[in-house]
Every structure is written in C-alpha cells, then in structure tokens.
Design a protein around this motif. Structure first.
Motif, PDB file in Angstrom:
ATOM      1  N   GLU A  28      -1.380  -7.935   4.501  1.00 34.09           N
ATOM      2  CA  GLU A  28      -1.970  -6.603   4.473  1.00 34.09           C
ATOM      3  C   GLU A  28      -2.350  -6.160   3.067  1.00 34.09           C
ATOM      4  O   GLU A  28      -3.444  -5.640   2.838  1.00 34.09           O
ATOM      5  CB  GLU A  28      -0.991  -5.588   5.100  1.00 34.09           C
ATOM      6  N   ASN A  31      -5.369  -8.134   1.859  1.00 33.75           N
ATOM      7  CA  ASN A  31      -6.580  -7.707   2.556  1.00 33.75           C
ATOM      8  C   ASN A  31      -7.122  -6.395   1.971  1.00 33.75           C
ATOM      9  O   ASN A  31      -8.334  -6.242   1.799  1.00 33.75           O
ATOM     10  CB  ASN A  31      -6.298  -7.547   4.048  1.00 33.75           C
ATOM     11  N   ILE A  32      -6.231  -5.475   1.642  1.00 33.69           N
ATOM     12  CA  ILE A  32      -6.657  -4.216   1.028  1.00 33.69           C
ATOM     13  C   ILE A  32      -7.298  -4.494  -0.319  1.00 33.69           C
ATOM     14  O   ILE A  32      -8.374  -3.970  -0.629  1.00 33.69           O
ATOM     15  CB  ILE A  32      -5.462  -3.247   0.894  1.00 33.69           C
ATOM     16  N   ARG A  33      -6.678  -5.350  -1.116  1.00 36.00           N
ATOM     17  CA  ARG A  33      -7.238  -5.690  -2.430  1.00 36.00           C
ATOM     18  C   ARG A  33      -8.578  -6.402  -2.286  1.00 36.00           C
ATOM     19  O   ARG A  33      -9.521  -6.144  -3.031  1.00 36.00           O
ATOM     20  CB  ARG A  33      -6.254  -6.561  -3.202  1.00 36.00           C
ATOM     21  N   PHE A  34      -8.671  -7.309  -1.315  1.00 33.68           N
ATOM     22  CA  PHE A  34      -9.915  -8.040  -1.070  1.00 33.68           C
ATOM     23  C   PHE A  34     -11.042  -7.082  -0.700  1.00 33.68           C
ATOM     24  O   PHE A  34     -12.154  -7.178  -1.229  1.00 33.68           O
ATOM     25  CB  PHE A  34      -9.687  -9.065   0.047  1.00 33.68           C
ATOM     26  N   ASN A  35     -10.753  -6.124   0.175  1.00 30.25           N
ATOM     27  CA  ASN A  35     -11.768  -5.143   0.572  1.00 30.25           C
ATOM     28  C   ASN A  35     -12.176  -4.249  -0.595  1.00 30.25           C
ATOM     29  O   ASN A  35     -13.347  -3.875  -0.715  1.00 30.25           O
ATOM     30  CB  ASN A  35     -11.280  -4.303   1.747  1.00 30.25           C
ATOM     31  N   GLU A  36     -11.228  -3.913  -1.482  1.00 32.45           N
ATOM     32  CA  GLU A  36     -11.566  -3.125  -2.666  1.00 32.45           C
ATOM     33  C   GLU A  36     -12.502  -3.910  -3.573  1.00 32.45           C
ATOM     34  O   GLU A  36     -13.464  -3.365  -4.115  1.00 32.45           O
ATOM     35  CB  GLU A  36     -10.305  -2.740  -3.426  1.00 32.45           C
ATOM     36  N   LEU A  38     -14.552  -6.259  -2.659  1.00 33.10           N
ATOM     37  CA  LEU A  38     -15.856  -6.312  -1.992  1.00 33.10           C
ATOM     38  C   LEU A  38     -16.642  -5.026  -2.223  1.00 33.10           C
ATOM     39  O   LEU A  38     -17.841  -5.061  -2.502  1.00 33.10           O
ATOM     40  CB  LEU A  38     -15.679  -6.517  -0.485  1.00 33.10           C
ATOM     41  N   CYS A  39     -15.957  -3.898  -2.114  1.00 29.78           N
ATOM     42  CA  CYS A  39     -16.636  -2.613  -2.307  1.00 29.78           C
ATOM     43  C   CYS A  39     -17.115  -2.456  -3.744  1.00 29.78           C
ATOM     44  O   CYS A  39     -18.218  -1.984  -3.987  1.00 29.78           O
ATOM     45  CB  CYS A  39     -15.715  -1.459  -1.938  1.00 29.78           C
ATOM     46  N   GLU A  44     -20.248  -5.948   0.672  1.00 31.61           N
ATOM     47  CA  GLU A  44     -19.509  -5.816   1.925  1.00 31.61           C
ATOM     48  C   GLU A  44     -20.172  -6.579   3.054  1.00 31.61           C
ATOM     49  O   GLU A  44     -19.520  -7.057   3.965  1.00 31.61           O
ATOM     50  CB  GLU A  44     -19.383  -4.347   2.340  1.00 31.61           C
ATOM     51  N   ARG A  47     -19.549 -11.449   2.863  1.00 30.35           N
ATOM     52  CA  ARG A  47     -18.241 -11.841   2.355  1.00 30.35           C
ATOM     53  C   ARG A  47     -18.205 -13.285   1.868  1.00 30.35           C
ATOM     54  O   ARG A  47     -17.588 -13.592   0.865  1.00 30.35           O
ATOM     55  CB  ARG A  47     -17.177 -11.660   3.433  1.00 30.35           C
TER      56      ARG A  47
END
Length: 96
Positions: A28, A31-36, A38-39, A44, A47
């Motif tokens: 988890e 995944n949060i760091r990965f999405n940050e 990407l943003c 986005e 990927r």
C-alpha cells in the motif's frame, strides 16, 4: 538469392516484434508513492512508459500547461493578426 525480400510473412502481415513482459506487486505504501511519482511526472495515462524510463534512468520531460498562459498567447496572436490585416489593407494604398 533474392536480397529484396519483403519484411512480411506468407500471410502478408509483419512478423511480431519481440517483447518481454514483467509484472511486480506493490504494498500500500509503495503504491501511494508510485501514484505520487506518476502524478508529478504527468504520465498517469502511460504507466509502462514511466516505469521503463525510471528503470533505465532515461530523461523524460513534463510539460504542464497553464490555462492563463494559453489565453494570453491566444489574445497576443489575435492582436498580431489585427496588425497583419492592417498592413495588408494598407499595402495597396502605398502602391498608388
């Protein structure tokens, strides 16, 4: 020997390019760091390209558009075209 062979097979289709697929799992926090990331990169929607560029340390450029700057450039272009129209209308007068 025929050196001018086509790059297609008997069916007329191009042969598939070799590609390799990898998968990985994230917890988890990862995944949060990965999405940050990407943003921040603005990728986005793509990927896989982001992951490949990060793995091989390739440079990627993020272009952010500011709506106010877009409006300013549009007004500036309109202003420029007004001057151009004026110059085009005055050109026949100079000839006389």
């Amino acid at each position: 020997m025929d050196t001018n062979r086509k790059l297609t097979d008997k069916t007329g289709k191009k042969p598939p390019t070799p590609s390799h697929k990898y998968s990985f799992r994230l917890n988890e926090e990862q995944n949060i760091r990965f999405n940050e990331l990407l943003c921040k990169a603005g990728l986005e929607h793509n990927r896989s390209r982001f992951i490949v560029k990060r793995i091989f340390e390739e440079e990627f450029v993020v272009i952010k558009r500011d709506p106010s700057k877009v409006q300013f450039v549009a007004r500036l272009n309109d202003f420029y075209f007004q001057f151009q129209k004026l110059a085009n209308n005055c050109a026949p007068v100079k000839v006389i």
